[in-house]
Scaffold this motif. Structure first.
Motif, short mmCIF file in Angstrom:
data_model
loop_
_atom_site.label_atom_id
_atom_site.label_comp_id
_atom_site.label_asym_id
_atom_site.label_seq_id
_atom_site.Cartn_x
_atom_site.Cartn_y
_atom_site.Cartn_z
N GLU A 151 -5.28 13.93 -6.60
CA GLU A 151 -5.45 12.57 -7.11
C GLU A 151 -4.27 12.10 -7.96
O GLU A 151 -3.91 10.92 -7.93
CB GLU A 151 -6.74 12.46 -7.93
CG GLU A 151 -8.00 12.37 -7.08
CD GLU A 151 -8.49 13.71 -6.55
OE1 GLU A 151 -7.90 14.76 -6.90
OE2 GLU A 151 -9.46 13.71 -5.77
N GLU A 152 -3.68 13.01 -8.71
CA GLU A 152 -2.60 12.59 -9.60
C GLU A 152 -1.44 11.99 -8.81
O GLU A 152 -0.93 10.92 -9.12
CB GLU A 152 -2.13 13.79 -10.44
CG GLU A 152 -1.18 13.41 -11.54
CD GLU A 152 -0.83 14.58 -12.45
OE1 GLU A 152 -1.51 15.63 -12.39
OE2 GLU A 152 0.13 14.44 -13.23
N VAL A 153 -1.04 12.67 -7.75
CA VAL A 153 0.09 12.14 -6.98
C VAL A 153 -0.35 11.00 -6.07
O VAL A 153 0.44 10.09 -5.79
CB VAL A 153 0.83 13.25 -6.19
CG1 VAL A 153 0.11 13.66 -4.92
CG2 VAL A 153 2.24 12.77 -5.82
N GLY A 155 -0.14 8.11 -8.58
CA GLY A 155 1.24 7.88 -9.01
C GLY A 155 2.14 7.44 -7.87
O GLY A 155 2.97 6.53 -8.03
N ALA A 156 1.98 8.03 -6.71
CA ALA A 156 2.81 7.64 -5.56
C ALA A 156 2.46 6.22 -5.13
O ALA A 156 3.33 5.45 -4.71
CB ALA A 156 2.63 8.62 -4.40
N ALA A 157 1.19 5.85 -5.22
CA ALA A 157 0.81 4.47 -4.88
C ALA A 157 1.50 3.50 -5.83
O ALA A 157 1.99 2.44 -5.42
CB ALA A 157 -0.70 4.30 -4.95
N ALA A 158 1.55 3.87 -7.11
CA ALA A 158 2.23 3.02 -8.09
C ALA A 158 3.71 2.90 -7.74
O ALA A 158 4.28 1.80 -7.73
CB ALA A 158 2.05 3.59 -9.50
N ASN A 176 -0.95 5.74 -18.07
CA ASN A 176 0.44 5.73 -18.54
C ASN A 176 1.44 5.13 -17.56
O ASN A 176 2.54 4.76 -17.98
CB ASN A 176 0.88 7.15 -18.91
CG ASN A 176 0.31 7.58 -20.24
OD1 ASN A 176 0.32 6.81 -21.19
ND2 ASN A 176 -0.21 8.80 -20.31
N GLN A 177 1.10 5.08 -16.30
CA GLN A 177 2.05 4.51 -15.33
C GLN A 177 1.53 3.20 -14.75
O GLN A 177 2.13 2.15 -14.91
CB GLN A 177 2.33 5.53 -14.20
CG GLN A 177 2.91 6.86 -14.69
CD GLN A 177 4.35 6.76 -15.19
OE1 GLN A 177 5.09 5.85 -14.85
NE2 GLN A 177 4.75 7.71 -16.02
N ASP A 235 -3.81 10.20 -16.28
CA ASP A 235 -2.47 9.94 -16.82
C ASP A 235 -1.76 8.88 -16.00
O ASP A 235 -1.14 7.97 -16.55
CB ASP A 235 -1.64 11.23 -16.85
CG ASP A 235 -0.18 10.92 -17.19
OD1 ASP A 235 0.06 10.38 -18.28
OD2 ASP A 235 0.70 11.18 -16.35
N GLN A 236 -1.85 8.99 -14.69
CA GLN A 236 -1.16 8.02 -13.84
C GLN A 236 -1.75 6.62 -14.01
O GLN A 236 -1.03 5.64 -14.07
CB GLN A 236 -1.21 8.46 -12.37
CG GLN A 236 -0.39 9.71 -12.09
CD GLN A 236 1.10 9.52 -12.39
OE1 GLN A 236 1.66 8.47 -12.13
NE2 GLN A 236 1.74 10.54 -12.94
N ASN A 239 3.49 0.20 -16.63
CA ASN A 239 4.87 0.05 -16.16
C ASN A 239 5.38 -1.39 -16.18
O ASN A 239 6.50 -1.64 -16.59
CB ASN A 239 5.04 0.67 -14.77
CG ASN A 239 5.20 2.18 -14.86
OD1 ASN A 239 5.22 2.73 -15.96
ND2 ASN A 239 5.30 2.86 -13.74
#
Lengths: 339, 330
Positions: free
Chosen positions: A67-69, A72-75, A103-104, A99-100, A108
């Motif tokens: 899930e984290e990537v 984050g990768a979608a972002a 924080n992202q 976190d993603q 962002n």
């Protein structure tokens, strides 16, 4: 118009968006096989309408359970020209990517002074009331309402699911879609054409004079059933479905409460710092003078979700508990109503 | 990899920019002109510039808390970066990011990150865009030895591996996570971890040699651009300053002999000697280059100091692209 289920409407919105814009892609666990029923016609890989057949592996992508990537990768993809829809399946899995999200995704654009935009939708389903136990039953949207920078939709009908999701995909900001599994099978006539329901506009699900019930997600049909029953007791209930939790249509809620003078908030999320708490605080701050009775919240108590149906069922707002709360703010007990 | 004299001198220029920018920022922290603190790349310039110049100007990049070197290495103008450190209206992020969260989309810099390891998945996503939109761009993800123990890195390496995403994972191993020696919290060699994902993992043992870094990263970037997927490059280096400016620790966590050995190998001095020895430039020309960069940094500092502070309403802008949503939120 045609009969569509809530789940079918979500699939229809995704299909429209995929056809309209090549930058829209879908990734998530098990989306290629259409396990959750929103990336295909729902029958087989050969069935007409299967997304993998229609759009190919570049745009329909199974992911590892990471899930984290995924988030984050979608972002990152959204910041650089794609418009991803991420299927996170269960809402309880969002925590793995906290976190993603916080924080992202949410920060962002702001912290880079507007250089980034993040046109991305994170879909997840709340499997509550279905004996999936503590690890699959979460209704976590209030946690994300506490994170500025995210938009949040929580549709309660097939029509809203289609129109809100389409607007979410069109939005240049990150949107979290919380879909209620108890509503998956609900059906109604839905416009087959393309339409969008603007984020931040509430729907009056039923008009009434005596009490405003603001109902969220799966609590909406329960509130409507309560309103129907209370009508027989001579209490006229207005049901407001915010549909979007961020941005919240504060004006629509205040307008209704100023007319009725009473507010009950029905919310399947936990009580403390929940969506109901926020709606209640807004009304207390901005329409206190209009209130003729204290605000009542009908929420899930601050308790984890047990497995056994005998234990679980009592925890969520039901037509009975909502009706009791309405009677309460009208100064009537259930016994009086029955008399 | 044969580089032109212009490219070699540009490497020295960018290393000098980072050095002088960070030394200037360090002074400004001590003078109270920069709110909060900064993390300098002093001593790590070869590792940063060698990597940044091994990719194209339009390639994507993400970074971490040691944050000024990356955009400078990628070609950012110094004035808006310095103004950002001072929280000024002319800052690259309008004063809302600060040192830790620099980003300069004009040079492919998608953002530094104050959360260790947090920007790595962003780089994987940028690489996915590049691939699906046929942009032919590579994403360079900088992270430290500390971040090498964050799970998100391995989620990103796995995803980039299966999807053959054009990512260069660049581990800046300065051997300490603040005061904690990397060796005491890191099982095995970081570069070797790539092998578990069936992607190349190489270690540059001399990260003070800008050309060694450049060659390793160039190979990884070329491979990524050919559609052959990601690589991990670990670069051994050393920070010459404290973890952050103004930080004073009572324990001397770095061995004196170790520190002296690394301090004796200043990447900028080493490269200057090499440029002289190879006849790329004469001493006078290199002196002039240093003076030029010193002027440039001084001008950036002046620009930052003289710039106005942001108006208070700027704090309420740019949360969403759609201002009506922000109104509701406020």
């Amino acid at each position: 118009m045609s009969q569509m289920t809530y789940l079918g409407a979500i699939g229809a919105a995704q299909l429209e968006a995929m056809q309209a814009d090549e930058r829209v892609i879908i990734f998530g666990e098990d989306v290629e096989a259409n396990v959750y029923g929103t990336t295909g016609a729902g029958k087989s890989r050969q069935a007409e309408g299967d997304f993998l057949q229609l759009f190919g592996r570049d745009r329909i992508r199974n992911t590892p359970i990471s899930e984290e990537v995924m988030v984050g990768a979608a972002a990152g993809a959204a910041m650089t020209g794609l418009r991803p829809i991420v299927d996170l399946s269960y809402s309880s899995f969002l925590y793995l990517a906290m976190d993603q999200f916080v924080n992202q995704v949410a920060k962002n654009r702001y912290m880079f002074g507007g250089q980034a935009s993040l046109p991305v939708v994170f879909r997840s389903a709340m499997f509550y009331g279905l004996s999936t136990g503590a690890h699959h039953s979460d209704r976590p949207y209030p946690m994300f309402m506490n994170v500025p920078g995210l938009k949040i939709i929580a549709p309660a009908t097939p029509s809203d699911a289609k129109g809100l999701l389409r607007a979410a995909i069109d939005s240049d900001d990150p949107v979290l879609s919380f879909e209620a599994v108890p509503l998956w099978g609900s059906k109604e006539e839905v416009d087959d054409g393309e339409y969008r329901i603007p984020l931040g506009v509430a729907r009056t699900a039923r008009e009434g004079e005596d009490v405003t019930v603001v109902a969220i997600s799966g609590a909406v049909p329960e509130a409507l059933a309560a309103a129907e029953a209370l009508g027989d007791e001579g209490i006229s209930v207005e049901v407001i479905d915010p549909r979007t939790l961020v941005p919240l249509d504060t004006e629509a809620i205040l307008r209704s409460v100023r007319r009725t003078g009473r507010l009950v908030v029905a919310d399947p999320a936990h009580r403390t710092c929940g969506a109901a708490a926020e709606v209640s605080a807004l009304v207390a701050e901005l329409a206190f003078d209009a209130l003729r009775a204290p605000i009542a919240r009908v929420t899930t108590p601050d308790m984890q979700i047990p497995f056994s149906p005998a234990l679980e069922r009592q925890l969520y707002p039901t037509r009975e508990t909502i009706a009791d709360a309405v009677r309460g703010v009208c100064g009537r007990s259930r016994e009086e109503a029955m008399a | 990899m044969k580089l032109t004299n212009e490219e070699l001198l540009e490497m020295q220029r960018r290393m000098l920019r980072i050095r002088l920018f960070d030394e200037r920022a360090s002074k400004m922290v001590k003078r109270g002109q920069i709110p909060g603190t900064v993390h300098t790349s002093v001593g790590q310039e070869a590792q940063v510039v060698g990597a940044c110049m091994a990719v194209r100007a339009d390639d994507y990049m993400t970074g971490n808390h040691r944050s000024h070197g990356h955009p400078i290495g990628k070609g950012s103008a110094l004035g808006p970066l310095m103004a950002e450190l001072l929280g000024k209206a002319t800052g690259i992020c309008q004063g809302k990011g600060g040192s830790l969260h620099l980003a300069d989309f004009a040079v492919g810099s998608l953002g530094e990150s104050g959360i260790v390891g947090s920007s790595i998945p962003i780089a994987a996503g940028a690489a996915l865009s590049s691939k699906l939109l046929a942009q032919d761009r590579v994403a360079l993800a900088f992270f430290g030895d500390g971040a090498a123990n964050q799970g998100g890195l391995y989620e990103a390496m796995n995803l980039a591996g299966i999807w053959r995403l054009p990512v260069v994972f660049l581990c800046e191993n300065n051997q300490y996570a603040l005061s904690t020696p990397a060796a005491t919290v890191t099982s095995g060699r970081i570069a070797d971890r790539a092998h578990g994902f069936d992607i190349p993992g190489v270690r540059v043992d001399d990260g003070q040699d800008v050309l060694a870094v450049h060659d390793a990263v160039r190979e990884a970037a070329d491979r990524a651009r050919r559609g052959e997927g990601p690589s991990l490059v670990e670069v051994m280096t050393y920070r010459f300053h404290e973890h952050s400016e103004g930080l004073r620790l009572s324990t001397d966590y770095r061995d004196a002999a170790e520190r002296d050995a690394w301090l004796a190998r200043d990447p900028i001095t080493l490269f200057r000697e090499r440029l002289l020895a190879d006849g790329v430039a004469a001493a006078e020309a290199l002196d002039a280059l240093e003076a030029e960069v010193a002027d440039e940094v001084e001008a950036a500092a002046r620009f930052a100091l003289e710039s106005p502070l942001p108006e208070p309403e700027v704090a309420f802008a740019d949360l969403y692209t759609d201002p009506s949503a922000a109104e509701v939120a406020a």
